[in-house]
Design a protein around this motif. Structure first.
Motif, PDB file in Angstrom:
ATOM      1  N   THR A 171       0.848  -1.201   0.000  1.00  0.00           N
ATOM      2  CA  THR A 171       0.000   0.000   0.000  1.00  0.00           C
ATOM      3  C   THR A 171       0.878   1.244   0.000  1.00  0.00           C
ATOM      4  OG1 THR A 171      -0.197  -0.372   2.387  1.00  0.00           O
ATOM      5  CG2 THR A 171      -2.143  -0.827   1.040  1.00  0.00           C
ATOM      6  N   ALA A 172       1.984   1.198   0.733  1.00  0.00           N
ATOM      7  CA  ALA A 172       2.918   2.325   0.754  1.00  0.00           C
ATOM      8  C   ALA A 172       3.577   2.505  -0.606  1.00  0.00           C
ATOM      9  CB  ALA A 172       3.974   2.120   1.839  1.00  0.00           C
ATOM     10  N   GLY A 178      -3.402   3.652  15.343  1.00  0.00           N
ATOM     11  CA  GLY A 178      -3.918   3.012  14.140  1.00  0.00           C
ATOM     12  C   GLY A 178      -4.221   1.549  14.373  1.00  0.00           C
ATOM     13  N   LEU A 179      -3.805   0.722  13.424  1.00  0.00           N
ATOM     14  CA  LEU A 179      -3.997  -0.719  13.513  1.00  0.00           C
ATOM     15  C   LEU A 179      -2.644  -1.369  13.777  1.00  0.00           C
ATOM     16  CD1 LEU A 179      -6.352  -1.121  10.412  1.00  0.00           C
ATOM     17  CD2 LEU A 179      -7.000  -0.682  12.783  1.00  0.00           C
ATOM     18  N   ASN A 180      -2.610  -2.698  13.799  1.00  0.00           N
ATOM     19  CA  ASN A 180      -1.342  -3.412  13.834  1.00  0.00           C
ATOM     20  C   ASN A 180      -1.552  -4.734  13.106  1.00  0.00           C
ATOM     21  OD1 ASN A 180      -2.333  -5.395  15.758  1.00  0.00           O
ATOM     22  ND2 ASN A 180      -2.064  -3.829  17.340  1.00  0.00           N
ATOM     23  N   LYS A 181      -0.610  -5.611  13.171  1.00  0.00           N
ATOM     24  CA  LYS A 181      -0.714  -6.853  12.413  1.00  0.00           C
ATOM     25  C   LYS A 181      -1.217  -8.020  13.248  1.00  0.00           C
ATOM     26  CE  LYS A 181       2.588  -5.653   8.831  1.00  0.00           C
ATOM     27  NZ  LYS A 181       3.857  -6.023   8.156  1.00  0.00           N
ATOM     28  N   LEU A 207      -1.049   7.716  11.635  1.00  0.00           N
ATOM     29  CA  LEU A 207      -1.772   6.455  11.512  1.00  0.00           C
ATOM     30  C   LEU A 207      -0.869   5.393  10.895  1.00  0.00           C
ATOM     31  CD1 LEU A 207      -5.235   7.711  10.244  1.00  0.00           C
ATOM     32  CD2 LEU A 207      -4.774   6.637  12.457  1.00  0.00           C
ATOM     33  N   VAL A 208      -0.627   4.336  11.648  1.00  0.00           N
ATOM     34  CA  VAL A 208       0.102   3.180  11.149  1.00  0.00           C
ATOM     35  C   VAL A 208      -0.945   2.114  10.844  1.00  0.00           C
ATOM     36  CG1 VAL A 208       1.837   1.425  11.672  1.00  0.00           C
ATOM     37  CG2 VAL A 208       2.124   3.760  12.527  1.00  0.00           C
ATOM     38  N   SER A 209      -1.161   1.840   9.564  1.00  0.00           N
ATOM     39  CA  SER A 209      -2.183   0.860   9.184  1.00  0.00           C
ATOM     40  C   SER A 209      -1.995   0.510   7.721  1.00  0.00           C
ATOM     41  CB  SER A 209      -3.593   1.422   9.397  1.00  0.00           C
ATOM     42  OG  SER A 209      -3.916   2.357   8.379  1.00  0.00           O
ATOM     43  N   GLY A 210      -2.690  -0.537   7.298  1.00  0.00           N
ATOM     44  CA  GLY A 210      -2.726  -0.890   5.882  1.00  0.00           C
ATOM     45  C   GLY A 210      -4.103  -0.699   5.310  1.00  0.00           C
ATOM     46  N   ASN A 211      -4.970  -0.027   6.055  1.00  0.00           N
ATOM     47  CA  ASN A 211      -6.376   0.117   5.690  1.00  0.00           C
ATOM     48  C   ASN A 211      -6.896   1.499   6.042  1.00  0.00           C
ATOM     49  OD1 ASN A 211      -8.050  -2.004   4.469  1.00  0.00           O
ATOM     50  ND2 ASN A 211      -7.226  -3.324   6.063  1.00  0.00           N
ATOM     51  N   ALA A 212      -7.979   1.873   5.394  1.00  0.00           N
ATOM     52  CA  ALA A 212      -8.708   3.075   5.790  1.00  0.00           C
ATOM     53  C   ALA A 212      -9.346   2.847   7.156  1.00  0.00           C
ATOM     54  CB  ALA A 212      -9.780   3.396   4.758  1.00  0.00           C
ATOM     55  N   ILE A 252      -2.704  15.137  10.249  1.00  0.00           N
ATOM     56  CA  ILE A 252      -2.819  13.680  10.162  1.00  0.00           C
ATOM     57  C   ILE A 252      -1.847  13.192   9.093  1.00  0.00           C
ATOM     58  CG2 ILE A 252      -4.336  11.703   9.736  1.00  0.00           C
ATOM     59  CD1 ILE A 252      -6.727  13.573  10.360  1.00  0.00           C
ATOM     60  N   VAL A 253      -1.044  12.193   9.461  1.00  0.00           N
ATOM     61  CA  VAL A 253      -0.117  11.566   8.518  1.00  0.00           C
ATOM     62  C   VAL A 253      -0.466  10.085   8.414  1.00  0.00           C
ATOM     63  CG1 VAL A 253       2.286  10.967   8.026  1.00  0.00           C
ATOM     64  CG2 VAL A 253       1.736  13.196   9.038  1.00  0.00           C
ATOM     65  N   GLN A 254      -0.725   9.607   7.200  1.00  0.00           N
ATOM     66  CA  GLN A 254      -0.935   8.180   6.965  1.00  0.00           C
ATOM     67  C   GLN A 254       0.428   7.563   6.693  1.00  0.00           C
ATOM     68  OE1 GLN A 254      -3.663   6.163   7.173  1.00  0.00           O
ATOM     69  NE2 GLN A 254      -2.294   4.450   6.714  1.00  0.00           N
ATOM     70  N   ALA A 255       0.905   6.728   7.639  1.00  0.00           N
ATOM     71  CA  ALA A 255       2.283   6.224   7.564  1.00  0.00           C
ATOM     72  C   ALA A 255       2.379   4.788   7.071  1.00  0.00           C
ATOM     73  CB  ALA A 255       2.947   6.351   8.939  1.00  0.00           C
ATOM     74  N   TRP A 256       1.255   4.070   6.923  1.00  0.00           N
ATOM     75  CA  TRP A 256       1.259   2.675   6.464  1.00  0.00           C
ATOM     76  C   TRP A 256       2.157   1.802   7.340  1.00  0.00           C
ATOM     77  CZ3 TRP A 256      -2.762   2.744   3.460  1.00  0.00           C
ATOM     78  CH2 TRP A 256      -2.987   3.796   2.576  1.00  0.00           C
ATOM     79  N   TYR A 257       2.537   0.615   6.833  1.00  0.00           N
ATOM     80  CA  TYR A 257       3.572  -0.205   7.455  1.00  0.00           C
ATOM     81  C   TYR A 257       4.822   0.004   6.613  1.00  0.00           C
ATOM     82  CZ  TYR A 257      -0.408  -2.353   9.779  1.00  0.00           C
ATOM     83  OH  TYR A 257      -1.550  -2.557  10.525  1.00  0.00           O
TER      84      TYR A 257
END
Length: 730
Positions: A105-106, A467-470, A508-513, A525-530
């Motif tokens: 995604t990144a 955010g989320l995690n794995k 936000l650390v995530s792979g999803n909205a 807000i920063v979308q940082a992905w994994y």
């Protein structure tokens, strides 16, 4: 004299290029000749052995003829640690760590095909160094629902973007004589019931949305292997689906590589043998000998296949084709003379990982120019959130990694702001996953939240890293998310922090909205992905302004889950009823749905802010009328009107103004990323073949470009359109 020598050098280089291409064609011919010779020497038993595993991640060779084994490894954003021969336990090696590259995604968010090539080269080098012949990736399944646990492994919701990004990735991997294995073919868009679900989708959506990236991988990328998916299509498992594997993949697209099953995705001998599966992996084994019920020799494409061949129930030409494909794969990989050695954990690889992370991070909100933060500032920064220190290269299923290092967001923030006073507290903790069961956190969450709020009161700025995690049922294989909001009461925690500190940045650390009920309460807000090994370094560079953010969303963030097309039709649309899931939205996936249905998203596809400003001017097409064999060229100028260097992604969407069939309001058909210094101006060209304005006529099974008027929408996101250009197609 200098001109003469220069011309001679150019001529020599041209001759070298021409001769190398001729040698390549000759080599391909030589490979087929060698395969013919080998096939004539193989026994029936040896041919069958080439079609199934001998361990968790290897296929036997033919020692009698000096043909080596074929070794595979999970990807797609790093080479997985060694797994035991016959169990899923780690083998316990000490030299199997890797560079963790950002999740796909990144990579998709960079909108940078050249960088995708660098990514592929680097991960291919790491796979080669570890003596892997097949890298099980990249993944190009389309992002259909924000709940899918494996979305982080894929390249977003748009087939054109995924197609454009996957081809250079494949080229990069395979230049190392390591096969890329594009997955999961096809329609594997959820983890819930993935081993049983039957996908009901119309032919037009199949060909326009869910197959283009696979087709690009085969036709343009020349990929050497494809992984069959777990799910069913038209009531038949994908790994033994004639329509997908024979009619489309091998006949229409001319795929000459190997179809490898996902682990335990084969379900019958006859179906697998006759309908396109070439190598069977992972079919439930717990032992090494034939006395064990599920041993390797008892795979569907093992002894049962041999018996059917010997009894004449299946013709030998079937196994000959499979053996030929496997041998061709070996000739391209493990049997290549003078194969490169590869490398791992080099500075060059970490540089690629960091660059992808930096270009992939997305600035979603920046009220009052809160970011960037002055790197010489001596302010008090309260970093809050478990994701500031949690290792994200672990977990997530088969894409787990044993990273050489993983720089945490907290460390990256400390390094970026050496004169600031940086504190950290968790604010919340996540449970852990044990055998696909999510445990509840042991810590008292109310106490953790109270400590965080008190720290926020005392700080000049809060950087919330959440955010989320794995973990299972978040961004993880074999389980989808159970809701759209942030887990572990993070939404309430962010609101409580914002009530006591008006200067809050959310990372936000995530792979999803995710839902953002607190969006208007925070400054940035920063979308940082994994983002892999260099997460912290990349984040620090973004927050400090050392790197100007340039990432763009490869997915749509809906305001609420029900706005997402897969969730509009109730359980039929997701997760399915009676083990069938109905793709009732058809071709209107992602932004196509939101734009056509006029639904406002939280953040639109292609969106991303910068620390500078850009101005586009003189945008036009090279002509006003085109034949169907022509290429439309969109031209214009772009200027950086700000004070810092930055990159902008120019995006061209196309609308068929008067279509005879349902079409989305607009579809992405071209993009280009351009870097500009302050006050620098550049011209740009984006080429769009008229043939790409087609739709799939399911009744006649062909692609059609309609004559008529088209509108080219040129902008910086699907909702930020700067110029409309009208053209005619004759």
């Amino acid at each position: 004299m200098k001109i003469y020598l220069y011309r001679k050098l150019i001529l020599s280089l041209l001759l070298l290029v021409v001769s190398s291409s001729l040698v390549s064609a000759q080599e391909e011919q030589d490979i087929e000749t060698k395969i013919d010779q080998i096939l004539s020497q193989l026994t029936l038993e040896e041919k069958v052995k080439l079609c199934h595993a001998q361990s968790k991640f290897s296929v036997p060779g033919v020692a009698r003829l000096g043909i080596p084994e074929l070794w595979m490894s999970d990807g797609p954003h790093g080479v997985r640690a060694e797994i035991s021969w016959d169990s899923w336990k780690h083998a316990g090696w000490t030299n199997d760590s890797c560079t963790a590259f950002p999740a796909l995604t990144a990579l998709a968010s960079t909108f940078n095909p050249a960088l995708s090539r660098e990514f592929g080269v680097a991960i291919g080098e790491e796979a080669r160094y570890r003596h892997k012949d097949v890298l099980l990736g990249p993944g190009v399944n389309i992002y259909r629902t924000p709940l899918n646990g494996r979305n982080f492994e894929y390249m977003g919701e748009d087939p054109f973007l995924a197609s454009t990004m996957v081809v250079p990735y494949i080229h990069g991997v395979q230049q190392n004589k390591v096969a890329a294995c594009v997955k999961h073919y096809a329609l594997n868009n959820q983890e819930v019931l993935r081993n049983e679900i039957d996908v009901v989708v119309d032919k037009r959506a199949l060909h326009e949305i869910y197959l283009p990236a696979f087709k690009a991988a085969v036709v343009q990328g020349k990929v050497w292997s494809i992984m069959g998916a777990y799910n069913k299509y038209e009531g038949v498992y994908c790994c033994e689906n004639k329509s997908l594997n024979i009619d489309i993949l091998k006949r229409k697209w001319g795929f000459d590589g190997v179809v490898i099953s996902d682990w335990a995705a084969a379900h019958s001998t006859k179906g697998s043998a006759l309908y396109g599966l070439d190598i069977e992996m992972g079919t439930g084994t717990n032992g090494l000998t034939t006395s064990v019920a599920n041993s390797y020799d008892s795979y569907y494409l093992a002894t049962p296949l041999l018996k059917m061949l010997q009894n004449g129930q299946i013709e030998e030409s079937v196994v000959n084709d499979k053996a030929r494909r496997v041998l061709r794969l070996m000739m391209r990989t493990t049997m290549v003379p003078n194969r490169p050695y590869g490398s791992k954990g080099s500075k060059a690889h970490f540089d690629v990982a960091r660059k992808v992370a930096e270009e992939g991070m997305i600035l979603l909100r920046n009220q009052n120019n809160t970011l960037p933060i002055d790197e010489k500032s001596n302010i008090k920064i309260a970093v809050i959130g478990q994701n500031a220190v949690k290792k994200m290269t672990l977990g997530g299923g088969s894409s787990e990694l044993k990273a050489i290092h993983e720089i945490s967001p907290l460390q990256g923030i400390k390094d970026a702001f050496p004169e600031a006073t940086v504190t950290h507290t968790f604010g919340y903790t996540a449970g852990e996953t044990v055998y696909d069961v999510l445990t509840y956190p042991k810590e008292n969450q109310d106490s953790l939240a109270m400590v965080a709020i008190n720290q926020a009161k005392e700080a000049d700025m809060v950087i919330f890293v959440g955010g989320l995690n794995k973990n299972y049922q978040q961004d993880c294989e074999n389980g989808d998310r159970t809701g759209y909001n942030l887990p572990y009461n993070q939404d309430q925690l962010i609101e409580n922090i914002a009530n006591v500190n008006s200067n809050v940045v959310v990372v936000l650390v995530s792979g999803n909205a995710v839902a953002m009920p607190w969006r208007s309460d925070v400054k940035a807000i920063v979308q940082a992905w994994y983002s892999g090994s260099e997460t912290g370094s990349a984040l620090g560079n973004i927050l400090s302004g050392k790197v100007n953010p340039s990432g763009k969303l490869p997915i749509t963030f809906p305001k609420q889950l029900d706005d997402s097309p897969a969730h509009t039709f109730g359980k039929q649309g997701y997760p399915g009823i009676a083990k069938k899931v109905y793709y009732k939205e058809g071709i209107l996936v992602g932004y196509r749905w939101f734009d056509t249905k006029k639904i406002d998203p939280l953040y639109c596809f292609g969106y991303g802010l910068s620390y500078t400003n850009f101005k586009m001017d003189k945008i036009h097409s090279d002509r006003k009328s085109y034949d169907k064999e022509d290429v439309i060229t969109v031209k214009g100028e772009i200027e950086n009107t700000g004070k810092v260097s930055g990159s902008e992604v120019i995006q061209v969407y196309v609308e068929d103004v008067k279509s005879s069939v349902l079409k989305p309001l607009q579809e992405l058909k071209g993009f280009k990323k351009i870097k500009l210094n302050p006050l620098e101006k550049k011209t740009f060209q984006i080429k769009i073949p008229v043939s790409s304005l087609n739709y799939y006529d399911a009744d006649n099974e062909k692609w059609v470009v309609e004559s008529g008027r088209y509108r080219l929408r040129v902008g910086t996101s699907s909702r930020d359109i700067i110029k409309n250009i009208y053209v005619e197609v004759k």
